[in-house]
Design a protein around this motif. Structure first.
Motif, PDB file in Angstrom:
ATOM      1  N   TYR A   1     -12.401   4.169  34.291  1.00 39.58           N
ATOM      2  CA  TYR A   1     -13.189   5.348  35.233  1.00 39.58           C
ATOM      3  C   TYR A   1     -13.459   6.233  34.543  1.00 39.58           C
ATOM      4  CZ  TYR A   1     -10.688   2.211  38.709  1.00 39.58           C
ATOM      5  OH  TYR A   1     -10.767   1.219  39.314  1.00 39.58           O
TER       6      TYR A   1
ATOM      7  N   HIS B   1     -17.586   2.626  35.934  1.00 42.47           N
ATOM      8  CA  HIS B   1     -16.955   1.539  35.955  1.00 42.47           C
ATOM      9  C   HIS B   1     -16.720   0.946  35.107  1.00 42.47           C
ATOM     10  CE1 HIS B   1     -15.716   2.311  40.966  1.00 42.47           C
ATOM     11  NE2 HIS B   1     -16.002   3.683  40.346  1.00 42.47           N
TER      12      HIS B   1
ATOM     13  N   ASN C   1      -8.691   6.730  43.673  1.00 43.70           N
ATOM     14  CA  ASN C   1      -9.406   6.682  44.557  1.00 43.70           C
ATOM     15  C   ASN C   1     -11.238   7.837  44.371  1.00 43.70           C
ATOM     16  OD1 ASN C   1      -8.101   8.721  45.403  1.00 43.70           O
ATOM     17  ND2 ASN C   1      -7.309   7.360  47.512  1.00 43.70           N
TER      18      ASN C   1
ATOM     19  N   SER D   1     -14.382   6.517  42.762  1.00 41.93           N
ATOM     20  CA  SER D   1     -15.100   5.932  43.625  1.00 41.93           C
ATOM     21  C   SER D   1     -16.459   6.626  44.102  1.00 41.93           C
ATOM     22  CB  SER D   1     -14.386   5.247  45.103  1.00 41.93           C
ATOM     23  OG  SER D   1     -14.557   6.768  45.774  1.00 41.93           O
TER      24      SER D   1
END
Length: 452
Positions: A223, A242, A439, A442
């Motif tokens: 990421y 991503h 996370n 995201s």
């Protein structure tokens, strides 16, 4: 734990179950750590002694470096053994890339190549070496190179059989578990004038996380979030990527937040030949990190291994005292700060597949045997003429044992301009342990960060 379900879905869907490339035998794998280094390079030096044996690389930082500091030059006393110029290049032609020959001819006498003693500094953590051997026994390349299965952490094919395996070794080479740093890029005009674009880069390498298994990484390599700091008209722009392991089954996901519209939007075209943002159309997206993304647009050929003069141990360019004005010159960088060494490289040629559109019809990559890092490349136009020449100037980092770029550039021989990334303008050292969580990368997290 390893899982046999990584990109394997593509085999079932596309009907390529009989076309995977085989893993190596136990006997072949035994070569790793013996006559081969743990990641597959020839451990021995060459017969003339101009390439030394690999003895573990630069495992211990210099005594005058401390955590949190920018890497210092471990070889401050080194002086060039000789300098290759337009006038004497015929003496060294057999060990020069076609791109460097063209640069010497087109930009001499200012463009020269100072050649130093060869230092095989590439080193990685012990568990990377262990996974390299496991990968050799289990990794398989799917038909047409659309993915790799049964590999984790590092390059999947330490004993490669073809060009696609070598390119996947570059794409999946170990670069740490996470990383945060700031650097700037520029596209100097022909006269050398330039403006900088400053970006902050945050990486989370899912594929290389210790303790992760293949199911955990959800087909992700890494990421990446970039946040533009300057100039003011671009400040606040955020790009989120991503990067997927099998980009045919699950293409790269990308979003871009424009501070002008204050909206985060999907960027489905951030791949292949699309212009790299802020590159003045001097570099394509798939040239970032010298080559990235799905390799399905080309037919790949492995043209063996050669001894060549390539950029290496670029601690002068990395020096914290060196400013952008010291580096940038008209048409090319200040070559007095560059360092070239004789190393063995894998030569991989990519030719555009029939029916596929890309600005580059042919590409040649020179891949370091000690690290699987692409050190140089050549890009040819639709007429087959050499158009662009790219270099990656690398160092061994101390905060995490990795061999990676400190500066990259792509020279456009037609426009007589270049794109450069990795300029340091008083920025902090690379942070290889910023403490990220997955996370944080995201789309919703990027949206929240943009609004703050």
């Amino acid at each position: 734990m390893r899982s046999h379900w990584v990109a394997g879905f593509a085999v079932a869907v596309l009907g390529f179950s009989a076309g995977v490339c085989a893993k190596v035998s136990e006997a072949e794998a035994e070569r790793l750590g013996n006559e081969l280094t743990p990641i597959g390079a020839e451990r021995a030096g060459n017969s003339s002694g101009t390439i030394p044996a690999w003895t573990g690389g630069l495992e211990t930082p210099p005594a005058d470096w401390g955590p949190g500091q920018i890497e210092v030059n471990p070889f401050p006393e080194d002086e060039p053994l000789f300098v290759i110029t337009a006038d004497n290049l015929d003496l060294y032609r057999d060990r020069l890339t076609d791109g460097h020959i063209r640069m010497l001819k087109q930009y001499g006498p200012e463009f020269v190549m100072p050649v130093y003693q060869t230092r095989r500094t590439a080193a990685f953590p012990q568990d990377v070496y262990e996974e390299s051997r496991d990968n050799a026994l289990s990794a398989e390349l799917l038909s047409n190179g659309n993915g790799v299965r049964d590999a984790i952490m590092t390059s999947p094919f330490p004993i490669p059989e073809n060009g696609l395996q070598v390119i996947w070794n570059h794409i999946l080479r170990y670069r740490g578990e996470e990383l945060s740093f700031r650097s700037s890029s520029a596209t100097p005009q022909v006269n050398g004038s330039y403006n900088q674009v400053v970006n902050e880069y945050d990486y989370f390498f899912a594929y290389s996380r210790r303790g992760a298994d293949l199911a955990d990484i959800d087909n992700k390599i890494f990421y990446l979030k970039t946040d533009t700091i300057a100039p003011s008209n671009l400040a606040g722009t955020i790009t989120l990527v991503h990067e997927t392991l099998d980009q045919i089954r699950s293409p790269r996901l990308a979003w871009r937040y424009d501070s002008g519209t204050r909206r985060l939007r999907r960027s489905p075209n951030l791949a292949y030949e699309t212009d790299l943002p802020n590159s003045s159309s001097l570099r394509s997206v798939d040239q970032k990190d010298m080559y990235n993304g799905a390799p399905n647009q080309y037919d790949w050929e492995l043209n063996g291994k050669r001894e060549m003069y390539v950029p290496y141990n670029a601690y002068k360019l990395h020096d914290e005292e060196v400013e952008p004005d010291d580096v940038i010159r008209p048409q090319h960088i200040n070559q007095q700060l560059a360092r070239y060494e004789l190393h063995r490289v894998w030569v991989v040629e990519a030719r555009l597949r029939t029916g596929i559109s890309h600005i580059y019809s042919r590409r040649v990559f020179y891949v370091d045997e000690d690290s699987w890092q692409i050190l140089a490349s050549e890009e040819y136009d639709s007429a087959g003429e050499l158009w662009r020449v790219s270099e990656a100037h690398n160092i061994s980092y101390y905060g995490e044992p990795v061999f990676w770029t400190t500066m990259e550039m792509t020279y456009d021989l037609k426009a007589q301009r270049y794109y450069i990334d990795g300029l340091d303008d008083g920025f902090q050292a690379y942070d290889f342990s910023p403490g990220f969580r997955g996370n944080e990368f995201s789309a919703s997290a990027a949206r929240r960060a943009a609004r703050r």
